[in-house]
Design an enzyme around this catalytic site. Structure first.
Site, PDB file in Angstrom:
ATOM      1  NE  ARG A 105      -0.434  18.786  30.803  1.00 44.75           N
ATOM      2  CZ  ARG A 105       0.545  19.546  31.240  1.00 44.75           C
ATOM      3  NH1 ARG A 105       1.634  19.247  31.608  1.00 44.75           N
ATOM      4  NH2 ARG A 105       0.148  20.660  31.310  1.00 44.75           N
ATOM      5  CG  ASP A 139      -7.135  23.014  39.071  1.00 45.97           C
ATOM      6  OD1 ASP A 139      -6.950  22.564  40.365  1.00 45.97           O
ATOM      7  OD2 ASP A 139      -6.744  22.524  38.093  1.00 45.97           O
ATOM      8  N   GLY A 176     -13.307  24.080  43.073  1.00 47.72           N
ATOM      9  CA  GLY A 176     -13.841  22.835  43.552  1.00 47.72           C
ATOM     10  C   GLY A 176     -13.091  21.726  43.534  1.00 47.72           C
ATOM     11  CG  ASP A 177     -12.337  17.173  45.409  1.00 49.64           C
ATOM     12  OD1 ASP A 177     -12.119  16.643  44.409  1.00 49.64           O
ATOM     13  OD2 ASP A 177     -11.458  17.094  46.374  1.00 49.64           O
ATOM     14  CG  ASP A 199      -2.036   0.967   1.018  1.00 56.16           C
ATOM     15  OD1 ASP A 199      -2.460   1.263   0.251  1.00 56.16           O
ATOM     16  OD2 ASP A 199      -1.856   2.108   1.981  1.00 56.16           O
TER      17      ASP A 199
HETATM   18  C1  LIG Z   1      -1.412  17.564  35.605  1.00 56.31           C
HETATM   19  S1  LIG Z   1      -2.254  18.868  36.199  1.00 56.31           S
HETATM   20  C2  LIG Z   1      -2.968  19.325  34.594  1.00 56.31           C
HETATM   21  C3  LIG Z   1      -3.275  20.622  34.240  1.00 56.31           C
HETATM   22  C4  LIG Z   1      -4.002  20.908  33.136  1.00 56.31           C
HETATM   23  N1  LIG Z   1      -5.232  20.241  32.754  1.00 56.31           N
HETATM   24  C5  LIG Z   1      -3.024  20.929  31.751  1.00 56.31           C
HETATM   25  O1  LIG Z   1      -2.895  20.020  30.898  1.00 56.31           O
HETATM   26  O2  LIG Z   1      -2.380  21.887  31.831  1.00 56.31           O
HETATM   27  C6  LIG Z   1      -3.625  18.169  37.027  1.00 56.31           C
HETATM   28  C7  LIG Z   1      -4.673  19.226  37.551  1.00 56.31           C
HETATM   29  O3  LIG Z   1      -5.772  18.595  38.143  1.00 56.31           O
HETATM   30  C8  LIG Z   1      -5.903  19.677  39.284  1.00 56.31           C
HETATM   31  N2  LIG Z   1      -6.527  18.704  40.519  1.00 56.31           N
HETATM   32  C9  LIG Z   1      -5.915  17.716  40.955  1.00 56.31           C
HETATM   33  N3  LIG Z   1      -6.793  17.227  41.857  1.00 56.31           N
HETATM   34  C10 LIG Z   1      -8.121  17.749  41.798  1.00 56.31           C
HETATM   35  C11 LIG Z   1      -9.319  17.603  42.205  1.00 56.31           C
HETATM   36  N4  LIG Z   1      -9.553  16.698  43.158  1.00 56.31           N
HETATM   37  N5  LIG Z   1     -10.308  18.540  41.853  1.00 56.31           N
HETATM   38  C12 LIG Z   1     -10.050  19.440  40.829  1.00 56.31           C
HETATM   39  N6  LIG Z   1      -8.808  19.560  40.262  1.00 56.31           N
HETATM   40  C13 LIG Z   1      -7.808  18.771  40.661  1.00 56.31           C
HETATM   41  C14 LIG Z   1      -4.592  20.178  39.747  1.00 56.31           C
HETATM   42  O4  LIG Z   1      -4.773  21.179  40.695  1.00 56.31           O
HETATM   43  C15 LIG Z   1      -4.060  20.214  38.378  1.00 56.31           C
HETATM   44  O5  LIG Z   1      -4.118  21.749  38.081  1.00 56.31           O
END
Ligand SMILES: C[S@@+](CC[C@H](N)C(=O)[O-])C[C@H]1O[C@@H](n2cnc3c(N)ncnc32)[C@H](O)[C@@H]1O
Length: 589
Positions: free
Chosen positions: A498, A456, A481-482, A88
């Site tokens: 990520r 976040d 928030g969580d 191919d």
């Molecule tokens: C590896 S970083 C990735 C950041 C972003 N998404 C990027 O790609 O640049 C992981 C993110 O998840 C957030 N995070 C971790 N635990 C969390 C939770 N329980 N609730 C909300 N955010 C959370 C962290 O604060 C961080 O900003």
């Protein structure tokens, strides 16, 4: 020439070409090969998005074509071939795969994308060796390879393009041109095997046959076979031919192993120069000598001299000799683009994180491997169950450094992720764990109709504004928030960039369940991660990262899509971006 001994080995064997291409036929006939032509019924409809590199797509298509014929012949033709050859050919330019044009407009689109540029032609080849067994079952052994040739087109005027298209030549040819006929006039140069561009890499094919018939068929210890597919009582096996053990001392191999042994020294030299702000200094004041740099960074002249020379050898700095004076130093283009802390695609923040967090973790790698747990306690004196809440966000300094790291990677990779798919059907997105919002800004830049809520942890959201002092976009907002506990903001597209690799399966399921509950059918979920190859053999960037990860794991695109499927999402598209991160768009059904 290796061909003749191979040809004599093939005499008396039923060789089948699973292709109707007159050009492949001619190339193989001219080489003196005797064969039957049985065009494959395999439809060239593999999802290109599932392949990491274009050649993998060409090889897989070649394999499927050859296997289809090899499996069909014993039943439909009532004879079993000895060898089936499938091939191919594809053309790739600017990350796109071009096959045969479907009409004149498609030919125009292809040829104008090639005009004035270099492109690659890949031919994937599969050789299926069929062995009839006593019980009338057939064993199939598969050998595959590919060849790449680079071709540069001249600038093509509209008249030339249409004259060529109207000649009718482009229609049955990959990339919309035939180099062996009129299309040859469009070509400025060819680097590599010309016949590969015509449709079959004869030289590579002959070498492969030589390897099969003259080097390994008789010595079973050089051949390892493994069953891959079992289908209707027949087996597909693939052989990997291994060269005899190589005990020679080759400089190239030595260089490869030395580069691996010295890799940590290079990383640490880069981290140190970055930490001491050498690249910023030489940006604001280029052409300083070692003593001047030493004075500015408050370091010894001897140490600074060694560091600057090492950076020159790594391609990060240039040194200019001045007659009778000490050499002076300036940034290379690479340092200007990625190592200055104020460059648009600066990796300074990420380098600091590597130096201060990843490096200490890697220095405990042996314990990490023995114990299978994260090494935060050994490296930083603290136990961390949730690396974000227990480690990164405990001190303001570490938190800012981590946020800077995420920000710099998101700025480098954000555009590739944001433009990986057509998202025009979505109006509201929620970037879960969106950190500083750098990714969210890339999404709003790329999609004018989209608003993004960054969700976040409170500790992160309170600092997020510092990262966008000049950017005011009321389509980006922040909610604290969580994501494991709190209600998620409503959106018709959720983004997880990520995030999933950081968590074990149980937590991934909790998060995906919450997202699935928040979604109505048709909602999207965009996952961006490093996708491991399906055999987990690459990319090493992802596999090396896993060595210092806490509780999470790296997964392949299929593993991610299975996780998502269990929450009612189908993986609609996968995109390998060639940037740091890959992406997958899933739809809630
Ligand atoms: C590896 S970083 C990735 C950041 C972003 N998404 C990027 O790609 O640049 C992981 C993110 O998840 C957030 N995070 C971790 N635990 C969390 C939770 N329980 N609730 C909300 N955010 C959370 C962290 O604060 C961080 O900003």
């Amino acid at each position: 020439m290796v061909l003749n001994p191979v040809i004599s080995k093939l005499s008396g064997k039923l060789v089948v070409l699973a292709s109707a291409s007159p050009r492949r036929l001619e190339i193989l006939r001219n080489a003196g090969l005797r064969f039957e032509v049985v065009p494959s019924w395999f439809k060239e409809t593999l999802d290109k998005g599932l392949f990491k590199a274009p050649h993998e797509y060409a090889v897989e298509t070649a394999k499927q074509k050859a296997l289809e014929v090899a499996r069909r012949m014993p039943f439909k033709h009532l004879k079993t071939p000895d060898i089936v050859i499938g091939a191919d050919t594809i053309v790739t330019v600017d990350g796109m795969i071009l096959e045969k044009p479907v009409d004149k407009h498609d030919a125009y689109r292809m040829l104008s994308s090639l005009s004035g540029k270099e492109h690659s032609v890949f031919t994937g080849v599969a050789i299926v060796l069929c062995h009839e067994k006593e019980n009338e079952e057939v064993d199939y052994q598969l050998i595959d390879f590919y060849e790449e040739t680079k071709v540069k087109f001249a600038d093509l005027s509209e008249d030339m393009l249409w004259e060529y298209i109207n000649s009718g030549e482009p229609m049955d040819k990959a990339g919309g041109y035939g180099i062996q006929a009129l299309g040859g006039m469009l070509v400025e140069y060819v680097h590599g095997d010309f016949l590969n561009v015509v449709g079959f890499p004869l030289n590579h094919f002959c070498k492969q046959l030589d390897l099969i018939y003259n080097h390994c068929a008789s010595s079973s210890d050089q051949e390892s076979a493994s069953v891959h597919v079992s289908h209707n009582g027949t087996h597909t096996t693939s052989i990997t031919t291994q060269p005899p053990p190589n005990l020679e001392l080759k400089n190239q191999d030595l260089q490869q192993i030395t580069a691996l042994m010295d890799g940590f020294k290079a990383s640490k030299a880069l981290f140190t120069a970055s930490e001491l702000c050498v690249f910023d200094l030489l940006h604001s004041r280029p052409r300083l000598d070692a003593a001047q740099v030493a004075q500015e960074i408050k370091a010894s002249v001897k140490g600074t001299e060694c560091l600057l020379e090492a950076c020159v050898s790594l391609g990060l700095l240039k040194s200019k000799e001045r007659t009778l004076q000490k050499p002076v130093y300036e940034n290379t283009d690479l340092a200007m683009r990625f190592l200055r802390s104020d460059a648009p695609f600066s990796l300074h923040g990420y380098i600091q994180h590597c130096n201060n967090t990843i490096w200490p973790l890697f220095s405990h790698l042996e314990s990490a491997v023995r114990e299978g747990t994260n090494q935060h306690e050994k490296a930083f004196g603290k136990i961390s169950k949730d690396v974000f809440q227990d480690a990164y966000y405990n001190s303001q300094e570490v938190k800012l450094r981590f946020m800077n790291a995420m920000h710099s990677i998101a700025k480098v990779t954000g555009k590739a992720v944001a433009t990986a798919f057509d998202l025009s059907r979505y109006k509201t997105a929620c970037d879960l764990g969106g950190c500083t919002g750098a990714m969210a800004y890339e999404f709003t830049k790329a999609h004018p109709g989209l608003s993004v809520t960054v969700f976040d942890l409170p500790a992160v959201v309170e600092m997020s504004e510092h990262f966008h002092p000049l950017q005011k976009d009321n389509r980006v907002s922040f909610v604290a928030g969580d994501f494991f506990k709190d209600e998620l903001p409503k959106a018709d597209l959720y983004i997880l960039a990520r995030i999933l690799h950081d968590w074990p399966d149980e937590k991934v399921h909790i998060l995906l369940r919450k997202i699935a509950d928040a979604c109505t059918p048709g909602c999207g979920l965009l996952i961006s991660e490093i996708f491991l190859d399906e055999d987990r053999g690459a990319p090493s960037r992802g596999l090396l990262q896993a060595l210092s990860m806490s509780e999470g794991k790296q997964r392949s695109a299929t593993e991610y899509s299975l996780l998502l499927k269990s929450h009612g999402f189908i993986a609609a598209h996968v995109r390998h971006t060639d940037n740091f991160l890959d992406a997958m768009l899933c739809i809630k059904v």
